[in-house]
Enzyme design. Structure first.
Site, PDB file in Angstrom:
ATOM      1  N   GLU A  66       7.420   1.612   7.355  1.00 46.63           N
ATOM      2  CA  GLU A  66       8.436   2.669   7.287  1.00 46.63           C
ATOM      3  C   GLU A  66       8.211   3.676   8.403  1.00 46.63           C
ATOM      4  OE1 GLU A  66       7.502   4.523   3.467  1.00 46.63           O
ATOM      5  OE2 GLU A  66       5.990   5.788   4.428  1.00 46.63           O
ATOM      6  N   HIS A  68       9.493   8.090   9.300  1.00 46.28           N
ATOM      7  CA  HIS A  68      10.157   9.305   8.813  1.00 46.28           C
ATOM      8  C   HIS A  68       9.767  10.455   9.721  1.00 46.28           C
ATOM      9  CE1 HIS A  68       6.155   9.315   7.161  1.00 46.28           C
ATOM     10  NE2 HIS A  68       6.448   8.344   6.312  1.00 46.28           N
ATOM     11  N   HIS A  72       1.850  12.242   8.573  1.00 46.17           N
ATOM     12  CA  HIS A  72       0.773  11.984   7.617  1.00 46.17           C
ATOM     13  C   HIS A  72      -0.569  12.215   8.314  1.00 46.17           C
ATOM     14  CE1 HIS A  72       3.390   9.947   4.811  1.00 46.17           C
ATOM     15  NE2 HIS A  72       3.498   8.825   5.483  1.00 46.17           N
ATOM     16  N   HIS A 106       4.848   2.778  10.606  1.00 44.33           N
ATOM     17  CA  HIS A 106       3.460   2.682  10.142  1.00 44.33           C
ATOM     18  C   HIS A 106       3.359   1.814   8.899  1.00 44.33           C
ATOM     19  CE1 HIS A 106       5.239   6.225   8.238  1.00 44.33           C
ATOM     20  NE2 HIS A 106       4.429   6.046   7.210  1.00 44.33           N
ATOM     21  N   CYS A 120      -3.956  10.779   1.614  1.00 44.23           N
ATOM     22  CA  CYS A 120      -2.833  11.044   2.518  1.00 44.23           C
ATOM     23  C   CYS A 120      -2.337  12.462   2.279  1.00 44.23           C
ATOM     24  CB  CYS A 120      -1.711  10.037   2.293  1.00 44.23           C
ATOM     25  SG  CYS A 120      -0.278  10.310   3.358  1.00 44.23           S
TER      26      CYS A 120
HETATM   27 MN    MN Z   1       4.872   7.091   5.320  1.00 44.62          MN
END
Ligand code: MN
Length: 153
Positions: A66, A68, A72, A106, A120
């Site tokens: 994914e 975004h 992270h 990632h 995370c």
């Molecule tokens: Mn992610």
């Protein structure tokens, strides 16, 4: 059990589980491809803009591929495996810190013989994950290490 909300969660069973923290499904089944991942939210409160979660990928499992806008910070705590970040693939082991920048594709993949557990840190308010379409996957596979990561033998 201690109900004081200011008390930190105590580790139980020697680690990777926390008192009063539910072990949840990583995502709803069918919402995105992944395999054998659990999620525990360790820290979330309204007066802080970050959240701290612990994910664990079972041997041979993987998180969703994914991207975004939100970033992270991932600290590996247990086991080992490989990470794809952007167009790079690298081995990860305990205490490695992986940064996932905005809009970088990632995915985390556990070794076949070991789990991959990681903390995370993430924004509490964040944009929705985007999944790759066929063209994105084609573009990713033009990088041989990425192609090998996406299609393990
Ligand atoms: Mn992610």
């Amino acid at each position: 059990m201690n109900d004081d909300p200011l008390r930190a969660f105590a580790a139980v069973n020697g680690g990777f589980r926390w008192d009063r923290v539910d072990v949840l499904r990583y995502k709803d089944e069918g919402s995105a491809p992944f395999r054998d991942v659990t999620r525990q939210t360790l820290f979330r409160r309204p007066d802080m803009r970050g959240e701290l979660r612990y994910f664990e990928v079972a041997p041979g499992g993987y998180s969703t591929l994914e991207r975004h806008e939100h970033v992270h910070a991932v600290m590996i705590l247990r086991g080992g495996g490989e990470a794809l970040v952007g167009e790079q693939v690298f081995a990860v082991e305990a205490y490695d810190l992986v940064t996932v920048p905005p809009l970088a594709w990632h995915q985390f993949r556990a070794a076949r013989t070991a789990p991959l557990g990681f903390l995370c840190m993430v924004d509490a308010e964040r944009d929705k994950s985007q999944l790759p379409d066929a063209r994105d996957l084609e573009q990713l596979r033009t990088h041989p290490p990425v192609a090998r990561f996406l299609d393990p033998r």
